[in-house]
Design a protein around this motif. Sequence first.
Motif, mmCIF file in Angstrom:
data_model
loop_
_atom_site.group_PDB
_atom_site.id
_atom_site.type_symbol
_atom_site.label_atom_id
_atom_site.label_comp_id
_atom_site.label_asym_id
_atom_site.label_seq_id
_atom_site.Cartn_x
_atom_site.Cartn_y
_atom_site.Cartn_z
ATOM 1 N N ILE A 256 1.235 26.184 -15.979
ATOM 2 C CA ILE A 256 1.749 24.837 -16.267
ATOM 3 C C ILE A 256 0.610 23.809 -16.259
ATOM 4 O O ILE A 256 0.620 22.858 -17.034
ATOM 5 C CB ILE A 256 2.889 24.438 -15.304
ATOM 6 C CG1 ILE A 256 3.553 23.164 -15.800
ATOM 7 C CG2 ILE A 256 2.435 24.245 -13.874
ATOM 8 C CD1 ILE A 256 4.896 22.876 -15.245
ATOM 9 N N GLN A 257 -0.367 24.035 -15.421
ATOM 10 C CA GLN A 257 -1.506 23.104 -15.384
ATOM 11 C C GLN A 257 -2.300 23.189 -16.688
ATOM 12 O O GLN A 257 -2.680 22.173 -17.272
ATOM 13 C CB GLN A 257 -2.400 23.424 -14.179
ATOM 14 C CG GLN A 257 -1.723 23.096 -12.854
ATOM 15 C CD GLN A 257 -2.326 23.778 -11.658
ATOM 16 O OE1 GLN A 257 -3.323 24.500 -11.755
ATOM 17 N NE2 GLN A 257 -1.717 23.580 -10.493
ATOM 18 N N GLU A 258 -2.524 24.400 -17.140
ATOM 19 C CA GLU A 258 -3.285 24.602 -18.372
ATOM 20 C C GLU A 258 -2.582 23.933 -19.557
ATOM 21 O O GLU A 258 -3.195 23.288 -20.380
ATOM 22 C CB GLU A 258 -3.387 26.117 -18.593
ATOM 23 C CG GLU A 258 -4.447 26.525 -19.568
ATOM 24 C CD GLU A 258 -4.513 28.056 -19.645
ATOM 25 O OE1 GLU A 258 -4.640 28.701 -18.590
ATOM 26 O OE2 GLU A 258 -4.401 28.581 -20.768
ATOM 27 N N THR B 96 9.289 24.845 -8.251
ATOM 28 C CA THR B 96 8.211 24.774 -7.269
ATOM 29 C C THR B 96 7.525 26.137 -7.215
ATOM 30 O O THR B 96 8.142 27.156 -7.479
ATOM 31 C CB THR B 96 8.734 24.472 -5.852
ATOM 32 O OG1 THR B 96 9.633 25.505 -5.500
ATOM 33 C CG2 THR B 96 9.424 23.147 -5.780
ATOM 34 N N GLY B 97 6.272 26.100 -6.895
ATOM 35 C CA GLY B 97 5.537 27.355 -6.829
ATOM 36 C C GLY B 97 4.716 27.610 -8.075
ATOM 37 O O GLY B 97 3.878 28.497 -8.106
ATOM 38 N N THR B 98 4.948 26.821 -9.113
ATOM 39 C CA THR B 98 4.221 27.026 -10.359
ATOM 40 C C THR B 98 2.944 26.185 -10.404
ATOM 41 O O THR B 98 2.135 26.324 -11.304
ATOM 42 C CB THR B 98 5.099 26.626 -11.563
ATOM 43 O OG1 THR B 98 5.597 25.303 -11.313
ATOM 44 C CG2 THR B 98 6.262 27.568 -11.741
ATOM 45 N N GLY B 99 2.789 25.298 -9.437
ATOM 46 C CA GLY B 99 1.617 24.404 -9.437
ATOM 47 C C GLY B 99 1.892 23.105 -10.168
ATOM 48 O O GLY B 99 0.978 22.435 -10.655
ATOM 49 N N LYS B 100 3.164 22.693 -10.226
ATOM 50 C CA LYS B 100 3.501 21.502 -11.018
ATOM 51 C C LYS B 100 3.010 20.217 -10.381
ATOM 52 O O LYS B 100 2.764 19.238 -11.084
ATOM 53 C CB LYS B 100 4.993 21.462 -11.340
ATOM 54 C CG LYS B 100 5.881 21.241 -10.140
ATOM 55 C CD LYS B 100 7.319 21.324 -10.590
ATOM 56 C CE LYS B 100 8.263 21.481 -9.423
ATOM 57 N NZ LYS B 100 8.317 20.374 -8.486
ATOM 58 N N THR B 101 2.856 20.191 -9.054
ATOM 59 C CA THR B 101 2.386 18.952 -8.411
ATOM 60 C C THR B 101 0.986 18.596 -8.928
ATOM 61 O O THR B 101 0.708 17.447 -9.269
ATOM 62 C CB THR B 101 2.365 19.104 -6.883
ATOM 63 O OG1 THR B 101 3.590 19.709 -6.480
ATOM 64 C CG2 THR B 101 2.207 17.772 -6.189
ATOM 65 N N ALA B 102 0.124 19.605 -8.990
ATOM 66 C CA ALA B 102 -1.220 19.337 -9.518
ATOM 67 C C ALA B 102 -1.144 19.077 -11.023
ATOM 68 O O ALA B 102 -1.927 18.289 -11.558
ATOM 69 C CB ALA B 102 -2.141 20.507 -9.229
HETATM 70 P P1 AMP Z 1 3.749 23.441 -6.456
HETATM 71 O O1 AMP Z 1 4.447 24.180 -7.555
HETATM 72 O O2 AMP Z 1 3.073 22.232 -6.949
HETATM 73 O O3 AMP Z 1 4.643 23.191 -5.300
HETATM 74 O O4 AMP Z 1 2.540 24.384 -5.925
HETATM 75 C C1 AMP Z 1 2.747 25.592 -5.256
HETATM 76 C C2 AMP Z 1 1.556 26.039 -4.430
HETATM 77 O O5 AMP Z 1 0.504 26.510 -5.276
HETATM 78 C C3 AMP Z 1 0.932 24.947 -3.563
HETATM 79 O O6 AMP Z 1 0.649 25.481 -2.301
HETATM 80 C C4 AMP Z 1 -0.348 24.584 -4.282
HETATM 81 O O7 AMP Z 1 -1.319 24.127 -3.382
HETATM 82 C C5 AMP Z 1 -0.734 25.907 -4.916
HETATM 83 N N1 AMP Z 1 -1.488 25.762 -6.189
HETATM 84 C C6 AMP Z 1 -1.294 24.831 -7.155
HETATM 85 N N2 AMP Z 1 -2.141 25.018 -8.172
HETATM 86 C C7 AMP Z 1 -2.883 26.096 -7.864
HETATM 87 C C8 AMP Z 1 -3.956 26.796 -8.538
HETATM 88 N N3 AMP Z 1 -4.392 26.420 -9.728
HETATM 89 N N4 AMP Z 1 -4.493 27.874 -7.910
HETATM 90 C C9 AMP Z 1 -4.026 28.271 -6.703
HETATM 91 N N5 AMP Z 1 -3.034 27.660 -6.017
HETATM 92 C C10 AMP Z 1 -2.461 26.593 -6.591
#
Ligand code: AMP
Length: 584
Positions: free
Chosen positions: A27-29, A48-54
Amino acid sequence: MTFEELGLSKSILKAVKEIGFEQPSEIQEKSIPVLLDNERDYVGLAQTGTGKTAAFGLPMIQQIDPDYRAIQALVLCPTRELCLQIANELEAYSKYTEGVNVVAVYGGASITDQIRKIKKGVNIVVGTPGRTIDLINRKALSFDSVSKLVLDEADEMLNMGFQEDIDEILKSTPPFKRTWLFSATMPKEVEKIANNYMEDPFKITVGTKNSSAKNIDHRYCLVNGRDKYYALRRFIDVYPGMFGIVFTRTRKEAKDVAEKLMNDGYNADALHGDLSQAQRDTVMGKFRKRNLQVLVATDVAARGIDVDDVTHVFHYELPDEIESYTHRSGRTARAGKSGMSIALISPTKSSRIKLVEKQIGKKLELIKAPTGEDICGVQLMNLIKNVQNVEVNERGIAPYVAQIHEHLKDFSKEELVERFVSVEFNRFLKAYQKAGDINVDPGKVRKGRDRDEKPSRGGRRDSDANSNRVFINVGKMDGFENKGQLLGFICNHSDIEGTSVGKIDLFDSFSFLGIEEESGQQLIEKMNGKRIENRDIRVEFSDDKPKGGKKGKRKTESRGERRGGKRGDDRGGNRNFKERRKRR
Ligand code: AMP
């Protein structure tokens, strides 16, 4: 692809590196370049878990103008837990970026402290809708200059009844802003927000629409209600490294299951709405640090739980809102890891599996509750592995070695192995030596049978669950199309267990339930005085014969006529309720 290639600034890249993200997630890419462009609104279907916050946080931080001292971005999310987590992550991402100030605003904490923080000057606000509205009304927050609005876990926010608050907050933001919406599922209500408030949004789906992460194994196990707890224990025992969440439908069930697990020596605790915020924080703290192996939680209490490395999610009962299944399951298999979701289904509820399969777009695999032999075998080998890998503290045990050898000198090597292994293993042998097969044969689940199904063993439903009979003045006219719906409504509002209810007779304007005495009492206490729209609900023990013999039948009919006549005036209210149920 690397983070460098996504167009992020040096200061953000430095923070990302320090946090330890090596490669952008899917999702970040896909999202970061689009969001950095800032040309369009955006809808991300991801859980959640996909890294969507970043995925939204990094481009958001990069676009904050440090010289413009005003709130430039607002993130709305459903729970305090998630709110704090997002704010913490944004702070970590902006560690080396000058002039970014984040504040989290959420209920259950001092509003004056939050106002003080806002007054110090912030440019990103992360808030739950209720508290955000409070702060707008107190003129402590104004979003005139917001250029980015994120709606995170939009489906959860709507599930929790924040629709009106969200509408109001959206109205207080300027039309030129960009809106970025994230949701794990796409129910009609979320689509409506996208249609009403967003202009031709850029859409991205990570995983398939309305489905859970790909790396979750979705399984179910058919067991009778009374055997569920034993099935759960067996699964916990057969996965020695498991770190899991058990979801229940009611607070009482969460309490009961956690208590039983604790009594049986498991490292478990409950998380539910009867706990104070401080108690909930303590339980969550323990779980986060992995001082708890099993967290037993209701859907509402578990909202926003983001703990990495959860290996298993159990559904002690399937949720009323099938969409919650996706949220529950999404608590495992985070950040590219894999996980398992196991639903414990009683035969009477087996038709709901299809609904889940439709929701996630894949089949659930039927598995058997492990047998005693399976568990003992796994535990034995786990013990052997631990013996192989254990670090021996030679200095620590040195003073005792001679004495130990003296005590054990008469045993052969084989005997010693057997004895050491037995010290630990006997616990499981004892627990499981008489353990029978608790699986329900799927071939014997009669299709089309609903609540009236007889359990395969014992017949508790006949003896207890039909031992008393209660009358309730709600029926089909209130929108209950089948017995299951009525049962769901009753259990939800009275916290009784579905398994304590036996035969249900659903009529137009009233119903009868076979029920265990204690649950009947609880039902009467909790439901009487509750209202369906503008009408009082009445529940009382009936002196009807349980299974509708001649006498029972006559009484039922006469009572029905009486109630039906009396209810003539309330029809408008009933219709409203029916419509409300349909709308939901
Ligand atoms: P989220 O979906 O934003 O709740 O993120 C889920 C978990 O993945 C959190 O603990 C983040 O810190 C971690 N995370 C997010 N992006 C990455 C990434 N590119 N590589 C490794 N871990 C990540």
